[in-house]
Each structure stands twice: as C-alpha cells, then as structure tokens.
Design a protein around this motif. Structure first.
Motif, PDB file in Angstrom:
ATOM      1  N   LEU A 149       0.937  -1.167   0.010  1.00  0.00           N
ATOM      2  CA  LEU A 149       0.020  -0.115   0.131  1.00  0.00           C
ATOM      3  C   LEU A 149       0.931   1.205  -0.110  1.00  0.00           C
ATOM      4  O   LEU A 149       0.699   2.287   0.664  1.00  0.00           O
ATOM      5  CB  LEU A 149      -0.987   0.304   0.963  1.00  0.00           C
ATOM      6  CG  LEU A 149      -2.068  -1.045   1.024  1.00  0.00           C
ATOM      7  CD1 LEU A 149      -3.004  -0.755   2.556  1.00  0.00           C
ATOM      8  CD2 LEU A 149      -2.999  -0.791   0.097  1.00  0.00           C
ATOM      9  N   ASP A 150       1.974   1.368  -0.706  1.00  0.00           N
ATOM     10  CA  ASP A 150       2.776   2.258  -0.801  1.00  0.00           C
ATOM     11  C   ASP A 150       2.838   2.923  -2.262  1.00  0.00           C
ATOM     12  O   ASP A 150       3.937   3.594  -2.665  1.00  0.00           O
ATOM     13  CB  ASP A 150       4.349   2.048  -0.356  1.00  0.00           C
ATOM     14  CG  ASP A 150       4.934   0.944  -1.080  1.00  0.00           C
ATOM     15  OD1 ASP A 150       4.061   0.185  -2.017  1.00  0.00           O
ATOM     16  OD2 ASP A 150       5.985   0.343  -0.878  1.00  0.00           O
ATOM     17  N   GLY A 151       1.947   2.752  -2.862  1.00  0.00           N
ATOM     18  CA  GLY A 151       1.811   2.978  -4.183  1.00  0.00           C
ATOM     19  C   GLY A 151       2.406   1.860  -5.371  1.00  0.00           C
ATOM     20  O   GLY A 151       2.162   2.126  -6.478  1.00  0.00           O
ATOM     21  N   TYR A 152       2.438   0.932  -4.950  1.00  0.00           N
ATOM     22  CA  TYR A 152       2.865  -0.338  -5.546  1.00  0.00           C
ATOM     23  C   TYR A 152       1.924  -1.589  -5.012  1.00  0.00           C
ATOM     24  O   TYR A 152       1.654  -1.763  -3.887  1.00  0.00           O
ATOM     25  CB  TYR A 152       4.192  -0.730  -5.253  1.00  0.00           C
ATOM     26  CG  TYR A 152       5.199   0.268  -5.830  1.00  0.00           C
ATOM     27  CD1 TYR A 152       5.771   0.295  -7.211  1.00  0.00           C
ATOM     28  CD2 TYR A 152       5.756   1.119  -4.902  1.00  0.00           C
ATOM     29  CE1 TYR A 152       6.588   1.261  -7.551  1.00  0.00           C
ATOM     30  CE2 TYR A 152       6.478   2.253  -5.182  1.00  0.00           C
ATOM     31  CZ  TYR A 152       6.969   2.224  -6.558  1.00  0.00           C
ATOM     32  OH  TYR A 152       7.849   3.304  -6.985  1.00  0.00           O
ATOM     33  N   ASP A 153       1.584  -2.341  -5.787  1.00  0.00           N
ATOM     34  CA  ASP A 153       0.651  -3.581  -5.654  1.00  0.00           C
ATOM     35  C   ASP A 153       1.563  -4.553  -5.169  1.00  0.00           C
ATOM     36  O   ASP A 153       2.536  -4.619  -5.474  1.00  0.00           O
ATOM     37  CB  ASP A 153      -0.008  -3.928  -6.927  1.00  0.00           C
ATOM     38  CG  ASP A 153      -1.276  -2.920  -7.298  1.00  0.00           C
ATOM     39  OD1 ASP A 153      -1.688  -2.235  -6.322  1.00  0.00           O
ATOM     40  OD2 ASP A 153      -1.532  -3.116  -8.505  1.00  0.00           O
ATOM     41  N   VAL A 200      -3.174  -1.794  13.345  1.00  0.00           N
ATOM     42  CA  VAL A 200      -3.897  -1.353  14.431  1.00  0.00           C
ATOM     43  C   VAL A 200      -4.786  -0.426  13.937  1.00  0.00           C
ATOM     44  O   VAL A 200      -4.627   0.194  13.067  1.00  0.00           O
ATOM     45  CB  VAL A 200      -2.720  -0.686  15.479  1.00  0.00           C
ATOM     46  CG1 VAL A 200      -2.100   0.498  15.059  1.00  0.00           C
ATOM     47  CG2 VAL A 200      -3.741  -0.161  16.902  1.00  0.00           C
ATOM     48  N   GLU A 201      -6.078  -0.334  14.441  1.00  0.00           N
ATOM     49  CA  GLU A 201      -6.759   0.924  14.306  1.00  0.00           C
ATOM     50  C   GLU A 201      -6.440   2.062  14.587  1.00  0.00           C
ATOM     51  O   GLU A 201      -6.165   2.333  15.972  1.00  0.00           O
ATOM     52  CB  GLU A 201      -8.363   0.436  15.028  1.00  0.00           C
ATOM     53  CG  GLU A 201      -9.014  -0.769  14.380  1.00  0.00           C
ATOM     54  CD  GLU A 201     -10.149  -1.033  14.850  1.00  0.00           C
ATOM     55  OE1 GLU A 201     -11.334  -0.163  14.413  1.00  0.00           O
ATOM     56  OE2 GLU A 201     -10.683  -1.983  15.457  1.00  0.00           O
ATOM     57  N   LYS A 202      -6.917   2.931  13.907  1.00  0.00           N
ATOM     58  CA  LYS A 202      -6.215   4.485  13.903  1.00  0.00           C
ATOM     59  C   LYS A 202      -6.875   4.977  15.238  1.00  0.00           C
ATOM     60  O   LYS A 202      -6.291   5.796  16.127  1.00  0.00           O
ATOM     61  CB  LYS A 202      -6.350   5.220  12.817  1.00  0.00           C
ATOM     62  CG  LYS A 202      -5.764   6.595  12.882  1.00  0.00           C
ATOM     63  CD  LYS A 202      -5.887   7.491  11.636  1.00  0.00           C
ATOM     64  CE  LYS A 202      -5.233   8.775  11.615  1.00  0.00           C
ATOM     65  NZ  LYS A 202      -5.139   9.462  10.273  1.00  0.00           N
ATOM     66  N   PRO A 223      -7.626   3.591   4.979  1.00  0.00           N
ATOM     67  CA  PRO A 223      -9.133   4.245   5.403  1.00  0.00           C
ATOM     68  C   PRO A 223     -10.335   3.158   4.883  1.00  0.00           C
ATOM     69  O   PRO A 223     -11.637   3.704   5.155  1.00  0.00           O
ATOM     70  CB  PRO A 223      -9.047   5.515   4.869  1.00  0.00           C
ATOM     71  CG  PRO A 223      -8.441   5.394   3.598  1.00  0.00           C
ATOM     72  CD  PRO A 223      -7.528   4.434   3.889  1.00  0.00           C
ATOM     73  N   THR A 224     -10.178   2.517   3.907  1.00  0.00           N
ATOM     74  CA  THR A 224     -11.275   1.472   3.528  1.00  0.00           C
ATOM     75  C   THR A 224     -11.262   0.088   4.219  1.00  0.00           C
ATOM     76  O   THR A 224     -12.151  -0.584   3.530  1.00  0.00           O
ATOM     77  CB  THR A 224     -10.994   1.073   2.125  1.00  0.00           C
ATOM     78  OG1 THR A 224      -9.716   0.443   1.902  1.00  0.00           O
ATOM     79  CG2 THR A 224     -10.546   2.405   1.218  1.00  0.00           C
ATOM     80  N   ALA A 225     -10.798   0.061   5.429  1.00  0.00           N
ATOM     81  CA  ALA A 225     -10.681  -1.382   6.058  1.00  0.00           C
ATOM     82  C   ALA A 225     -12.325  -1.551   6.617  1.00  0.00           C
ATOM     83  O   ALA A 225     -13.010  -0.470   6.935  1.00  0.00           O
ATOM     84  CB  ALA A 225      -9.665  -1.398   6.930  1.00  0.00           C
ATOM     85  N   THR A 226     -12.470  -2.590   7.007  1.00  0.00           N
ATOM     86  CA  THR A 226     -13.656  -2.701   7.703  1.00  0.00           C
ATOM     87  C   THR A 226     -13.170  -3.768   8.993  1.00  0.00           C
ATOM     88  O   THR A 226     -12.387  -4.313   9.286  1.00  0.00           O
ATOM     89  CB  THR A 226     -14.699  -3.650   6.833  1.00  0.00           C
ATOM     90  OG1 THR A 226     -13.942  -5.223   6.356  1.00  0.00           O
ATOM     91  CG2 THR A 226     -15.121  -3.129   5.778  1.00  0.00           C
ATOM     92  N   THR A 227     -14.258  -3.474   9.994  1.00  0.00           N
ATOM     93  CA  THR A 227     -14.116  -4.288  11.378  1.00  0.00           C
ATOM     94  C   THR A 227     -15.362  -4.841  12.144  1.00  0.00           C
ATOM     95  O   THR A 227     -16.610  -4.290  11.581  1.00  0.00           O
ATOM     96  CB  THR A 227     -13.431  -3.334  12.185  1.00  0.00           C
ATOM     97  OG1 THR A 227     -13.288  -4.129  13.611  1.00  0.00           O
ATOM     98  CG2 THR A 227     -14.307  -2.211  12.620  1.00  0.00           C
ATOM     99  N   ILE A 243      -6.973   1.322   9.254  1.00  0.00           N
ATOM    100  CA  ILE A 243      -6.052   0.480   9.586  1.00  0.00           C
ATOM    101  C   ILE A 243      -4.728   1.114   9.207  1.00  0.00           C
ATOM    102  O   ILE A 243      -4.364   1.575   8.317  1.00  0.00           O
ATOM    103  CB  ILE A 243      -6.066  -0.912   9.039  1.00  0.00           C
ATOM    104  CG1 ILE A 243      -7.519  -1.615   9.560  1.00  0.00           C
ATOM    105  CG2 ILE A 243      -5.011  -1.579   9.549  1.00  0.00           C
ATOM    106  CD1 ILE A 243      -7.488  -1.946  11.052  1.00  0.00           C
ATOM    107  N   VAL A 244      -3.846   1.363  10.301  1.00  0.00           N
ATOM    108  CA  VAL A 244      -2.539   1.696  10.402  1.00  0.00           C
ATOM    109  C   VAL A 244      -1.445   0.424  10.429  1.00  0.00           C
ATOM    110  O   VAL A 244      -1.760  -0.444  11.349  1.00  0.00           O
ATOM    111  CB  VAL A 244      -2.097   2.663  11.534  1.00  0.00           C
ATOM    112  CG1 VAL A 244      -0.740   3.211  11.224  1.00  0.00           C
ATOM    113  CG2 VAL A 244      -3.324   3.891  11.631  1.00  0.00           C
ATOM    114  N   CYS A 245      -0.524   0.432   9.288  1.00  0.00           N
ATOM    115  CA  CYS A 245       0.345  -0.533   9.314  1.00  0.00           C
ATOM    116  C   CYS A 245       1.636   0.253  10.274  1.00  0.00           C
ATOM    117  O   CYS A 245       2.131   1.172   9.609  1.00  0.00           O
ATOM    118  CB  CYS A 245       0.703  -1.127   7.998  1.00  0.00           C
ATOM    119  SG  CYS A 245       1.843  -2.319   7.878  1.00  0.00           S
TER     120      CYS A 245
END
Length: 260
Positions: A149-153, A200-202, A223-227, A243-245
C-alpha cells in the motif's frame, strides 16, 4: 469477508477501552523498566503457548472478554449471551487456525528471516499468566504476507504481531509492553528477522501511542478497511475503520528506529 474483518479487529490493542485502561516454560525476557513496572503484580509469567490446544482455548475465552467487551468504536459495554457465545466460537477457531496448525515444530532451530521466503509460516501466541497459571494477557506473532500500500501493488513476507490483549484488572502495569517485547524476541531471536510489523485501528489511540513509545513507525494507512463491532442491541455489525500499518527495526537499539 467475515474472517478478514475478524483478523483486522483482533489486530488492535484491547487495553485502550472506554474505561481508560492496557519453548515451553517461562520466557527469559526481562520485564520493561518503566512506571508501569512499579505496579507489576508478583508471580507473573510470560510463556509461549507452543500451539497447545488447551492453552489456545483458554486464551480464546479470555480474549472475548478482554477485547470484544467495550471495544473502541462504540462496542457494547456488556455482551449478550448470543454475542459472547458466537464470538467465543469464532475466536477459539481463529486461534487454533492461526497458532496451532502453524506453530513452530522446529523450536530451537533458527532460520534467518531473509532466507525463509514463502515457505516460512511459523506462528506463536505468547501468554501472560498470573500466579495461578490463568491467562491474563496474550499477544501473537506470525510470519505472514503484509500489504505494501505504498503506491505499488503486492505483498511481502515478514513477522506480523497481533492479538495483544490485557485483562482489565491488570492494565497499566507494564504487561502490554512485556508482551510486545516477548513477541519481538520470538521474531528476532528464534526466527531471525530484523523487523516486526503490526496493524492497529487508528482510532485506538492508546494502542498507537504505546507502539510509538516502543519504537514502531507508521508506514501506511488504509481508510477502506472494515471491522466487526458488538453493539448494545445484541448484534455484531460490520463497519468502516482506518487500519494503520506500523514497523519496527529489531536489534538496532533506539537510534535504529529514529533514523531507520
């Protein structure tokens, strides 16, 4: 989709609830020296579960109360019987899948992370036990695929920490820090990796604050994650979250994470 949402949810640290609170045998890990350590209960032990089913079942039951009740984001203060039973079944099954079938069967044989590649699927659930041997905390680490998720798949393989939880009675006593350090020791000293990652959730600000204190740095946010979230009407709903990595370099001391 539900399995993925459960994974994302259990990756957050549970001690930041709305109440304001955080080989076989005992680990040789040295307790964290800080304010929390001054209140550390006696006879506390940090021990690997080694994939033992009884321990994983006990940890799964503990996790439901320690994590799901009063979950940050509007979780129910008290779980209904159906909520508790459903979550307990899912959590125990998740722990068995994650830490029993993939538990390291080569304890003591150190395989350097840089050469482990895709074949490395080791995992460990580290337990915090009270004087009676009951689970009062846990944290997991597993070699898994981590999103870029840094601009590259794509993904890369590395140790991913998750499922950190502390019993409400034992929060703010330095035990969360000890469990984090114990999982890092597994990743570095037993498996040979020089970095550790986590999600971790922001909105779980106490957890994010703890991780930053321990040297973790944010590398991306999603910001598109679900929980999943147990609600006061007895349901378990699915909602959006960020979600924050985070990543930490292991073994290089404080300067490695300041300049790394």
């Amino acid at each position: 989709m539900q399995h993925f949402a459960l994974l994302l949810l259990t990756l957050a640290l549970s001690f930041g609830g709305r109440d304001g609170s955080v080989q076989a045998g005992v680990s040789a890990f040295t307790p964290v020296l800080g304010i929390g350590a001054l209140f550390r209960p006696p006879n506390i032990k940090i021990s690997n579960s080694n994939g033992e089913e009884d321990r994983l079942v006990e940890a799964g039951k503990f996790f439901v109360d320690a994590f799901w009740t009063g979950k940050i984001g509007g979780g129910a203060d008290k779980l209904s019987g159906n909520q508790a039973a459903s979550l307990e079944r899912q959590q125990i099954a998740e722990f068995k899948k994650r830490y029993k079938s993939r538990a390291s069967t080569t304890a003591g044989s150190r395989m350097p992370g840089s050469f482990s590649g895709r074949s490395d699927s080791r995992s460990e659930l580290v337990l915090c036990l009270d004087g009676k041997g009951e689970v009062i905390g846990c944290a997991g680490v597993e070699v898994d695929k981590i999103k870029k998720l840094d601009g590259y798949d794509g993904t890369f393989t590395g140790p991913l920490m998750s499922n950190l939880a502390i019993s409400r009675k034992y929060r703010r006593k330095g035990l969360a820090e000890e469990l984090v350090k114990a999982t890092e020791n597994v990743a570095r000293k037993e498996w040979g990796y020089d970095e550790c990652y986590l999600y971790v959730e922001k909105r779980n600000t106490p957890a994010v604050k703890l991780y930053k204190k321990l040297g973790y740095k944010t590398i991306w946010e999603d910001p598109t994650a679900t929980t999943l979230l147990p609600t006061n009407d007895g349901k378990v709903t699915q909602g959006k979250t960020t979600i924050v990595c985070m990543r930490k370099k292991l073994g290089g001391g404080l300067l490695a994470n300041i300049f790394g």
